[in-house]
Write a protein that holds these residues in place. Structure first.
Motif, PDB file in Angstrom:
ATOM      1  N   GLU A 221     -43.303   4.932 -30.466  1.00  4.37           N
ATOM      2  CA  GLU A 221     -43.521   3.626 -30.501  1.00  4.37           C
ATOM      3  C   GLU A 221     -42.235   2.886 -29.852  1.00  4.37           C
ATOM      4  OE1 GLU A 221     -46.286   2.557 -31.514  1.00  4.37           O
ATOM      5  OE2 GLU A 221     -46.857   4.341 -32.648  1.00  4.37           O
ATOM      6  N   ASN A 222     -41.167   3.449 -29.787  1.00  2.00           N
ATOM      7  CA  ASN A 222     -39.852   2.795 -29.306  1.00  2.00           C
ATOM      8  C   ASN A 222     -40.295   2.459 -28.000  1.00  2.00           C
ATOM      9  OD1 ASN A 222     -37.242   1.994 -28.852  1.00  2.00           O
ATOM     10  ND2 ASN A 222     -36.711   4.367 -28.576  1.00  2.00           N
ATOM     11  N   ARG A 223     -39.566   1.216 -27.448  1.00  2.33           N
ATOM     12  CA  ARG A 223     -39.832   0.803 -26.098  1.00  2.33           C
ATOM     13  C   ARG A 223     -38.264   0.621 -25.581  1.00  2.33           C
ATOM     14  NH1 ARG A 223     -43.267   2.937 -26.536  1.00  2.33           N
ATOM     15  NH2 ARG A 223     -45.466   2.377 -26.852  1.00  2.33           N
ATOM     16  N   GLY A 224     -37.167   0.818 -26.362  1.00  2.00           N
ATOM     17  CA  GLY A 224     -36.046   0.622 -25.922  1.00  2.00           C
ATOM     18  C   GLY A 224     -35.430   2.007 -25.619  1.00  2.00           C
ATOM     19  N   PRO A 225     -34.132   2.017 -25.179  1.00  2.00           N
ATOM     20  CA  PRO A 225     -33.456   3.496 -25.189  1.00  2.00           C
ATOM     21  C   PRO A 225     -33.548   4.375 -26.297  1.00  2.00           C
ATOM     22  CG  PRO A 225     -31.768   1.766 -25.279  1.00  2.00           C
ATOM     23  CD  PRO A 225     -33.161   0.988 -25.353  1.00  2.00           C
ATOM     24  N   ILE A 226     -33.586   5.670 -26.280  1.00  2.00           N
ATOM     25  CA  ILE A 226     -33.262   6.525 -27.355  1.00  2.00           C
ATOM     26  C   ILE A 226     -31.762   6.265 -27.739  1.00  2.00           C
ATOM     27  CG2 ILE A 226     -33.456   8.912 -28.346  1.00  2.00           C
ATOM     28  CD1 ILE A 226     -36.111   8.565 -26.990  1.00  2.00           C
ATOM     29  N   PRO A 227     -31.394   6.128 -29.115  1.00  2.00           N
ATOM     30  CA  PRO A 227     -29.872   5.780 -29.292  1.00  2.00           C
ATOM     31  C   PRO A 227     -29.087   7.007 -29.174  1.00  2.00           C
ATOM     32  CG  PRO A 227     -31.531   5.025 -31.033  1.00  2.00           C
ATOM     33  CD  PRO A 227     -32.304   5.837 -30.085  1.00  2.00           C
ATOM     34  N   GLU A 228     -27.937   6.685 -28.755  1.00  2.00           N
ATOM     35  CA  GLU A 228     -27.238   8.165 -28.314  1.00  2.00           C
ATOM     36  C   GLU A 228     -26.753   8.829 -29.519  1.00  2.00           C
ATOM     37  OE1 GLU A 228     -25.196   9.048 -25.462  1.00  2.00           O
ATOM     38  OE2 GLU A 228     -26.619   7.608 -24.272  1.00  2.00           O
ATOM     39  N   GLU A 229     -26.780   8.337 -30.511  1.00  2.00           N
ATOM     40  CA  GLU A 229     -26.323   9.144 -31.775  1.00  2.00           C
ATOM     41  C   GLU A 229     -27.398  10.054 -32.174  1.00  2.00           C
ATOM     42  OE1 GLU A 229     -26.656   5.990 -31.729  1.00  2.00           O
ATOM     43  OE2 GLU A 229     -27.568   5.325 -33.509  1.00  2.00           O
ATOM     44  N   ILE A 230     -28.631   9.682 -31.642  1.00  2.00           N
ATOM     45  CA  ILE A 230     -29.868  10.505 -32.057  1.00  2.00           C
ATOM     46  C   ILE A 230     -29.878  11.810 -31.008  1.00  2.00           C
ATOM     47  CG2 ILE A 230     -32.318  10.512 -32.011  1.00  2.00           C
ATOM     48  CD1 ILE A 230     -31.292   9.022 -34.654  1.00  2.00           C
ATOM     49  N   LEU A 231     -29.450  11.664 -30.019  1.00  2.00           N
ATOM     50  CA  LEU A 231     -29.445  12.683 -28.780  1.00  2.00           C
ATOM     51  C   LEU A 231     -29.288  14.149 -29.410  1.00  2.00           C
ATOM     52  CD1 LEU A 231     -28.496  11.143 -25.475  1.00  2.00           C
ATOM     53  CD2 LEU A 231     -30.713  11.738 -26.256  1.00  2.00           C
ATOM     54  N   PRO A 232     -28.105  14.304 -29.977  1.00  2.00           N
ATOM     55  CA  PRO A 232     -27.539  15.720 -30.219  1.00  2.00           C
ATOM     56  C   PRO A 232     -28.546  16.178 -31.508  1.00  2.00           C
ATOM     57  CG  PRO A 232     -25.911  14.203 -30.529  1.00  2.00           C
ATOM     58  CD  PRO A 232     -27.056  13.320 -30.356  1.00  2.00           C
ATOM     59  N   LYS A 233     -29.179  15.495 -32.057  1.00  2.00           N
ATOM     60  CA  LYS A 233     -30.314  15.843 -33.376  1.00  2.00           C
ATOM     61  C   LYS A 233     -31.776  16.111 -32.744  1.00  2.00           C
ATOM     62  CE  LYS A 233     -27.282  13.292 -36.251  1.00  2.00           C
ATOM     63  NZ  LYS A 233     -27.068  12.112 -36.863  1.00  2.00           N
ATOM     64  N   MET A 234     -32.119  15.576 -31.341  1.00  2.00           N
ATOM     65  CA  MET A 234     -33.450  15.629 -30.852  1.00  2.00           C
ATOM     66  C   MET A 234     -33.845  17.154 -30.749  1.00  2.00           C
ATOM     67  SD  MET A 234     -33.829  12.511 -28.379  1.00  2.00           S
ATOM     68  CE  MET A 234     -35.588  12.864 -28.098  1.00  2.00           C
ATOM     69  N   GLY A 235     -33.333  17.931 -30.663  1.00  2.00           N
ATOM     70  CA  GLY A 235     -33.715  19.347 -30.380  1.00  2.00           C
ATOM     71  C   GLY A 235     -34.672  19.649 -29.552  1.00  2.00           C
ATOM     72  N   GLY A 236     -34.645  18.888 -28.492  1.00  2.00           N
ATOM     73  CA  GLY A 236     -35.669  18.829 -27.214  1.00  2.00           C
ATOM     74  C   GLY A 236     -37.065  18.227 -27.533  1.00  2.00           C
ATOM     75  N   ARG A 237     -37.199  17.432 -28.598  1.00  2.00           N
ATOM     76  CA  ARG A 237     -38.205  16.925 -28.759  1.00  2.00           C
ATOM     77  C   ARG A 237     -38.580  15.781 -27.793  1.00  2.00           C
ATOM     78  NH1 ARG A 237     -36.517  19.114 -33.288  1.00  2.00           N
ATOM     79  NH2 ARG A 237     -37.835  20.346 -34.286  1.00  2.00           N
ATOM     80  N   VAL A 238     -39.641  15.841 -27.286  1.00  2.00           N
ATOM     81  CA  VAL A 238     -40.020  14.701 -26.032  1.00  2.00           C
ATOM     82  C   VAL A 238     -41.124  13.782 -26.502  1.00  2.00           C
ATOM     83  CG1 VAL A 238     -41.822  16.140 -24.749  1.00  2.00           C
ATOM     84  CG2 VAL A 238     -40.532  14.595 -23.598  1.00  2.00           C
ATOM     85  N   TYR A 239     -41.934  14.150 -27.503  1.00  2.00           N
ATOM     86  CA  TYR A 239     -43.050  13.180 -28.020  1.00  2.00           C
ATOM     87  C   TYR A 239     -43.518  13.475 -29.314  1.00  2.00           C
ATOM     88  CZ  TYR A 239     -47.041  10.024 -27.604  1.00  2.00           C
ATOM     89  OH  TYR A 239     -48.014   9.059 -27.826  1.00  2.00           O
ATOM     90  N   GLY A 240     -42.883  12.969 -30.183  1.00  2.00           N
ATOM     91  CA  GLY A 240     -43.163  13.269 -31.680  1.00  2.00           C
ATOM     92  C   GLY A 240     -42.243  14.197 -32.223  1.00  2.00           C
TER      93      GLY A 240
END
Ligand code: SF4
Ligand code: SF4
Length: 319
Positions: A221-240
């Protein structure tokens, strides 16, 4: 021929099974007012993360009569999308299972159209309205009301037979039927796996999610950038993100779905890191446009791919 309520309700359940719905419950229409305080508090705390439509006309969301005048019954269906056939290449951006198949709104709406046509063929007074994420309605609240399951601590509805990886589709009807009992019991017990293992700590203690921290929201849903602090926690997730559902004991030993529409096509399953990184707009359109991914633009997909690939260098939990 006019059918009595009990007979008609049985015919509807049988037809739903014929149409391959995995779950079907029937609830009496009422105003789901008990949900209002939590929903308002959640929006007021900003946890809807800019999804302002969730904050508008909350009273309408609680009342199906705002969508169908004279609404009496809610047919609530579940359509499983659980599968073990995931992406085949390691170290690539990871898709949520719900995005594997063709657009679920279209698939489920078409089945519900068939169900409505059938109901009208046996009861000419029946009028209906189909809702598959397409109108303001508390789908999860109605799933509980129709006996499909309970709200897990991760806020997703869980069914004891098919787990939580299922879509909800609703048919609102203007006729009276025989109703299922709401799911009164909470089978989470003392478990809190989803809360403890959510990579971003997005799950609140009251069965709601802070969408500002949730990877699913930030990549869909987000239309802005992915927050920097979230990046290390995304584990490669690209959609959902399926993490909170994957760790749930109620999704262990679940039978995979039998709906070919929701299978992941080989050409996506076999995409390599290079394929993902060099995805052109033409390829994006060809591969993903008829899927749940149609909700995001090519530019947002590229934003997500870059974030997912960057996040893989911080990879610190199993996918
Ligand atoms: S979808 Fe992912 S980020 Fe969102 S609450 Fe579940 S585990 Fe956390
Ligand atoms: S992981 Fe545990 S607490 Fe979370 S939804 Fe599943 S059973 Fe409930």
């Amino acid at each position: 021929m006019t059918y009595a309520k009990a007979e008609l309700s049985g015919l509807i359940r049988d037809k739903a099974a014929d149409l391959k719905f995995d779950l079907c419950g029937i609830a009496r229409v009422r105003i789901l007012s008990e949900n209002e305080p939590v929903l308002r508090a959640w929006c007021e705390a900003g946890m809807n993360a800019g999804m302002n439509y969730l904050n508008r006309k909350i009273e309408n969301r609680l009342n199906p009569e705002s969508l169908l005048a004279g609404a009496k019954s809610m047919i609530v269906t579940g359509f499983s999308y659980y599968t073990d056939n995931k992406q085949k290449v390691q170290g690539v951006p990871v898709l949520s299972r719900y995005a594997y198949g063709i657009n679920y709104h279209d698939v489920i709406s078409a089945r519900l159209e068939q169900l409505l046509s059938y109901i009208r063929s046996v009861n000419s007074e029946a009028e209906g309205r189909i809702v598959v994420d397409s109108a303001p309605l508390l789908e999860k609240g109605w799933a509980i009301e129709a006996g499909l399951g309970w709200r897990g601590k991760h806020s997703v509805i869980i069914n004891r037979s098919i787990g939580s990886f299922f879509f909800i589709g609703i048919l609102i009807l203007n006729i009276e039927l025989i109703y299922d009992k709401p799911s009164g019991k909470d089978y989470c017990g003392s478990c809190r796996q989803c809360i403890d293992l959510c990579p971003t700590g997005a799950i609140n203690n009251n069965r709601t999610i802070d969408a500002r921290k949730c990877i699913a929201n930030l990549t869909i849903e987000n239309r802005g950038p992915i927050p920097e602090e979230i990046l290390p926690k995304m584990g490669g997730r690209v959609y959902g993100c399926d993490r909170c559902q994957e760790v749930c004991p109620w999704n262990k030993n679940v039978t995979p779905h039998s709906h070919p529409e929701f299978d992941l096509p080989e050409e996506i399953a076999e995409m390599t890191p290079d394929d993902w990184q060099s995805l052109t707009e033409e390829q994006f359109t060809k591969l993903f446009r008829q899927r749940a991914l149609e909700r995001i633009s090519y530019a947002d997909m590229i934003r997500n791919i870059n974030a997912a690939i960057k996040s893989l260098q911080f990879f610190n939990f199993p996918l």
